[in-house]
Design an enzyme around this catalytic site. Structure first.
Site, PDB file in Angstrom:
ATOM      1  N   ILE A 144     -45.477  60.399  14.793  1.00 26.77           N
ATOM      2  CA  ILE A 144     -44.937  59.967  13.492  1.00 26.77           C
ATOM      3  C   ILE A 144     -45.367  61.361  12.433  1.00 26.77           C
ATOM      4  O   ILE A 144     -46.488  62.048  12.836  1.00 26.77           O
ATOM      5  CB  ILE A 144     -45.671  58.776  12.946  1.00 26.77           C
ATOM      6  CG1 ILE A 144     -47.136  58.648  12.908  1.00 26.77           C
ATOM      7  CG2 ILE A 144     -45.067  57.596  13.780  1.00 26.77           C
ATOM      8  CD1 ILE A 144     -47.745  57.444  12.640  1.00 26.77           C
ATOM      9  N   ASP A 145     -44.618  61.475  11.578  1.00 24.80           N
ATOM     10  CA  ASP A 145     -44.664  62.754  10.673  1.00 24.80           C
ATOM     11  C   ASP A 145     -46.101  62.767   9.934  1.00 24.80           C
ATOM     12  O   ASP A 145     -46.751  61.825   9.901  1.00 24.80           O
ATOM     13  CB  ASP A 145     -43.490  62.778   9.669  1.00 24.80           C
ATOM     14  CG  ASP A 145     -42.108  62.848  10.076  1.00 24.80           C
ATOM     15  OD1 ASP A 145     -42.239  63.257  11.142  1.00 24.80           O
ATOM     16  OD2 ASP A 145     -41.364  62.139   9.416  1.00 24.80           O
ATOM     17  N   LYS A 146     -46.574  64.003   9.509  1.00 29.83           N
ATOM     18  CA  LYS A 146     -47.824  64.093   8.875  1.00 29.83           C
ATOM     19  C   LYS A 146     -47.644  63.318   7.589  1.00 29.83           C
ATOM     20  O   LYS A 146     -48.858  62.617   7.519  1.00 29.83           O
ATOM     21  CB  LYS A 146     -48.020  65.622   8.352  1.00 29.83           C
ATOM     22  CG  LYS A 146     -48.987  65.785   7.693  1.00 29.83           C
ATOM     23  CD  LYS A 146     -49.142  67.269   7.037  1.00 29.83           C
ATOM     24  CE  LYS A 146     -50.286  67.603   6.205  1.00 29.83           C
ATOM     25  NZ  LYS A 146     -50.307  68.988   5.958  1.00 29.83           N
TER      26      LYS A 146
END
Length: 318
Positions: A144-146
């Site tokens: 999952i994105d930062k």
């Protein structure tokens, strides 16, 4: 068993008959990318049957053929365990589910060589992570994105990694996100079925493209609550592409608030975001469900909305 090597067995699917070998193997082994398999084939790490080494990634595969793929185990030199606090939702001998805070990068890459979830997992799990992800990504099955918070599963064993990867490839993992978007979706529920690929104008961004240029991507959304020129929505992923929710919601005119890449704050939301110091996409991986790859037990985990998104929600309540 060769020391320092994990050997995976692959059987070519009958519907992959006639495909290039690298493509057919990637279909049979979803834990390995096609590019990784190309390198492994060219370096003599792939054997047809028991002893016939194959070195041509473009060789035609036959349905029903069996292959052995030798994958070098990751060396610990590149990633150091770091005592980074983790919120653990579940853990056993095979896997771990972590509630990731926004701002934490999943695995080391250019610009983020340490201080990542991988570094934290190496410390927490005492180095006991699946080696299938290679040196840079031990244990990492998905990302999952930062700037996205919420639930992510990592594998401790290769068996768990393979089992989870097959579920991701089959789109049978339950993934539900909560997002705060600009505007009120109309209709209030629906599906965005739009292929995604790297943007031809900016390789750091994803974009909706023609079907023959991208991978199919489907996001189901529903309204949870109207807000001030905004809405809280739930997004259920049928597929799991890079930046999928962010691009899909922006494509129908409802970008995520705070999104630094795909959104642009309007006059109503800009002062609210500034006052709260909210500088990430308002996206939270709220539910993760899957079948345990070893015990076959169905597991479902839910994560509460983090404090910064709760503040944003309260500030926009009508």
């Amino acid at each position: 068993m060769v020391p320092g090597v994990s050997t995976l067995k692959a059987v070519i699917a009958h519907d992959a008959d006639g495909w290039r070998l690298d493509r057919a193997l990637a279909h049979a082994l979803p834990t390995l990318s096609r590019e990784r398999l190309k390198v492994l084939i060219a370096s003599g790490q792939v054997t047809r049957g028991d002893s016939d080494i194959v070195r041509d990634p473009a060789a035609k595969a036959l349905g029903g053929q069996s292959f052995l793929v030798d994958v070098p185990l990751p060396t610990p030199a590149h990633n150091e365990p770091q005592a980074i606090a983790l919120t653990v939702a579940y853990e056993d001998d095979h896997l771990i589910v972590v509630d990731k805070p926004a701002g934490l990068v999943v695995h080391p890459a250019a610009g983020n060589l340490d201080g990542t979830l991988v570094n934290a997992l190496l410390h927490h799990c005492a180095g006991n992570l699946s080696g299938i992800g290679g040196v840079a990504r031990p244990g990492i099955v998905h990302r999952i994105d930062k700037g996205t918070s919420g639930l992510i599963v990592a594998a401790k064993t290769d068996r768990a990694h393979e089992g989870l990867a097959k579920q991701f490839a089959a789109h049978s993992i339950e993934r539900r996100y909560k997002a705060i978007v600009a505007g009120l979706p109309n209709p209030t529920s629906g599906a965005v079925d739009a292929p995604l690929a790297r943007s031809p104008h900016d390789r750091k961004k994803m974009a909706v493209v023609r079907a023959d240029r991208g991978k199919r991507a489907v996001t189901h959304y529903r309204l949870i609550q109207p807000l001030r020129q905004a809405a809280m929505v739930e997004c259920r992923l049928e597929t799991g592409r890079t930046h999928q929710v962010r691009v899909h919601m922006a494509s129908i005119g409802h970008p995520l608030l705070g999104d630094p890449v795909y959104g642009r704050a309007g006059t109503t939301h800009r002062p609210v975001l500034k006052q709260l110091g909210f500088a990430r996409q308002a996206l939270h991986a709220a539910r993760l469900g899957f079948v345990h790859p070893v015990s076959s037990e169905t597991l479902t985990f839910d994560s509460e909305l983090p404090g910064d998104m709760q503040e944003l929600f309260r500030a926009l309540v009508v």
